[in-house]
Scaffold this active site. Structure first.
Site, PDB file in Angstrom:
ATOM      1  N   GLY A 149     -10.171  -1.027  -0.983  1.00  0.00           N
ATOM      2  CA  GLY A 149      -9.067  -1.664  -0.274  1.00  0.00           C
ATOM      3  C   GLY A 149      -8.700  -0.839   0.943  1.00  0.00           C
ATOM      4  O   GLY A 149      -9.116   0.321   1.074  1.00  0.00           O
ATOM      5  N   GLN A 172      -2.994   2.399   7.400  1.00  0.00           N
ATOM      6  CA  GLN A 172      -4.058   3.412   7.371  1.00  0.00           C
ATOM      7  C   GLN A 172      -4.880   3.434   8.654  1.00  0.00           C
ATOM      8  O   GLN A 172      -5.605   4.393   8.906  1.00  0.00           O
ATOM      9  CB  GLN A 172      -4.981   3.203   6.164  1.00  0.00           C
ATOM     10  CG  GLN A 172      -4.296   3.517   4.832  1.00  0.00           C
ATOM     11  CD  GLN A 172      -5.241   3.331   3.670  1.00  0.00           C
ATOM     12  OE1 GLN A 172      -5.439   2.212   3.207  1.00  0.00           O
ATOM     13  NE2 GLN A 172      -5.850   4.405   3.205  1.00  0.00           N
ATOM     14  N   CYS A 224      -7.831   7.999  -2.473  1.00  0.00           N
ATOM     15  CA  CYS A 224      -7.357   7.257  -1.297  1.00  0.00           C
ATOM     16  C   CYS A 224      -8.233   7.612  -0.108  1.00  0.00           C
ATOM     17  O   CYS A 224      -8.571   8.778   0.096  1.00  0.00           O
ATOM     18  CB  CYS A 224      -5.901   7.634  -1.013  1.00  0.00           C
ATOM     19  SG  CYS A 224      -5.216   6.790   0.430  1.00  0.00           S
ATOM     20  N   LEU A 225      -8.582   6.593   0.682  1.00  0.00           N
ATOM     21  CA  LEU A 225      -9.415   6.842   1.869  1.00  0.00           C
ATOM     22  C   LEU A 225      -8.712   7.744   2.882  1.00  0.00           C
ATOM     23  O   LEU A 225      -9.368   8.367   3.717  1.00  0.00           O
ATOM     24  CB  LEU A 225      -9.796   5.517   2.537  1.00  0.00           C
ATOM     25  CG  LEU A 225     -10.761   4.620   1.752  1.00  0.00           C
ATOM     26  CD1 LEU A 225     -10.914   3.283   2.452  1.00  0.00           C
ATOM     27  CD2 LEU A 225     -12.105   5.296   1.569  1.00  0.00           C
ATOM     28  N   HIS A 249      -2.145  -0.011  -5.362  1.00  0.00           N
ATOM     29  CA  HIS A 249      -2.340   1.109  -4.437  1.00  0.00           C
ATOM     30  C   HIS A 249      -2.068   0.670  -2.989  1.00  0.00           C
ATOM     31  O   HIS A 249      -1.351   1.351  -2.246  1.00  0.00           O
ATOM     32  CB  HIS A 249      -3.772   1.631  -4.586  1.00  0.00           C
ATOM     33  CG  HIS A 249      -4.121   2.763  -3.684  1.00  0.00           C
ATOM     34  ND1 HIS A 249      -4.265   4.053  -4.130  1.00  0.00           N
ATOM     35  CD2 HIS A 249      -4.361   2.797  -2.341  1.00  0.00           C
ATOM     36  CE1 HIS A 249      -4.564   4.840  -3.093  1.00  0.00           C
ATOM     37  NE2 HIS A 249      -4.645   4.094  -2.001  1.00  0.00           N
ATOM     38  N   GLU A 250      -2.620  -0.479  -2.608  1.00  0.00           N
ATOM     39  CA  GLU A 250      -2.440  -0.944  -1.222  1.00  0.00           C
ATOM     40  C   GLU A 250      -1.001  -1.379  -0.979  1.00  0.00           C
ATOM     41  O   GLU A 250      -0.443  -1.142   0.093  1.00  0.00           O
ATOM     42  CB  GLU A 250      -3.414  -2.085  -0.903  1.00  0.00           C
ATOM     43  CG  GLU A 250      -4.892  -1.770  -1.086  1.00  0.00           C
ATOM     44  CD  GLU A 250      -5.328  -0.447  -0.492  1.00  0.00           C
ATOM     45  OE1 GLU A 250      -4.772  -0.025   0.534  1.00  0.00           O
ATOM     46  OE2 GLU A 250      -6.247   0.172  -1.071  1.00  0.00           O
ATOM     47  N   HIS A 280       1.024   1.516  -0.105  1.00  0.00           N
ATOM     48  CA  HIS A 280       0.854   1.978   1.282  1.00  0.00           C
ATOM     49  C   HIS A 280       1.860   1.300   2.220  1.00  0.00           C
ATOM     50  O   HIS A 280       2.294   1.889   3.209  1.00  0.00           O
ATOM     51  CB  HIS A 280      -0.563   1.663   1.787  1.00  0.00           C
ATOM     52  CG  HIS A 280      -1.570   2.740   1.500  1.00  0.00           C
ATOM     53  ND1 HIS A 280      -1.426   4.039   1.945  1.00  0.00           N
ATOM     54  CD2 HIS A 280      -2.747   2.717   0.830  1.00  0.00           C
ATOM     55  CE1 HIS A 280      -2.476   4.762   1.562  1.00  0.00           C
ATOM     56  NE2 HIS A 280      -3.289   3.983   0.872  1.00  0.00           N
TER      57      HIS A 280
HETATM   58 NI    NI Z   1      -5.019   4.645  -0.043  1.00  0.00          NI
END
Ligand code: NI
Length: 171
Positions: free
Chosen positions: A46, A51, A96-97, A138-139, A142
């Site tokens: 995701g 981000q 997390c990216l 998770h998203e 954010h």
């Molecule tokens: Ni993340």
């Protein structure tokens, strides 16, 4: 369509409460394309708009089609999301990216129902379990400036990983 730079956790935009979207205009449609490209390029499950530096309530989620998971292969684009139903908690591994190389087990609801609008502006409800449910939570976090390690009592609970597989890293 383009791969954008994914901002790291130090960036203040990742701590902002993102704003609601009125309509997905042309520039937001381009952002959706870029989020999908960037998520796939990073092998993420995701990716949320903040981000890549755009603080609006929009994310994309895609559970890879080759994993043994419910919802594998589904691509979801969602804006102005709201979790409207939750089941019991469990503690899956997550990363997390925006914080590559680290994972931890964090509390997530096993099943959620989330509502929001899709790319066409249509109101949708997604009933999700497993990795999709985890990624949606998770998203969604954010969009409120929340990062997965905020759930930890101590940063000592983070574990280093060679390459955070985005099955672990929701994005
Ligand atoms: Ni993340």
């Amino acid at each position: 369509m383009a791969v954008r730079e994914i901002l790291r956790v130090e960036h203040p935009v990742l701590r902002r409460k993102c704003t609601k979207i009125q309509t997905l205009d042309a520039s937001l449609q381009r952002l959706v394309d870029d989020l999908i490209d960037t998520m796939r390029h990073a092998n993420g499950v995701g990716l949320a708009a903040p981000q890549v530096g755009v603080p609006v309530r929009l994310f994309v989620v895609e559970v890879p089609k080759d994993v043994d998971e419910p919802h594998a292969g589904e691509l979801h684009v969602l804006y102005n999301p709201e979790i409207i139903k939750k089941s019991e908690l469990y503690y899956p591994e997550e990363g997390c990216l925006s914080f590559p190389g680290w994972v931890a087990n964090v509390p997530r609801y096993q099943n959620v129902v989330i509502k929001g609008r899709n790319r066409q502006g249509k109101e949708v409800r997604i009933k999700a379990s497993g990795l999709l449910a985890q990624a949606l939570q998770h998203e969604n976090d954010h969009l409120n400036g929340v990062l997965f390690f905020d759930y930890l009592d101590s940063m000592d609970q983070l574990r280093r990983v060679e390459r955070a597989s985005e099955a672990a890293s929701a994005g």
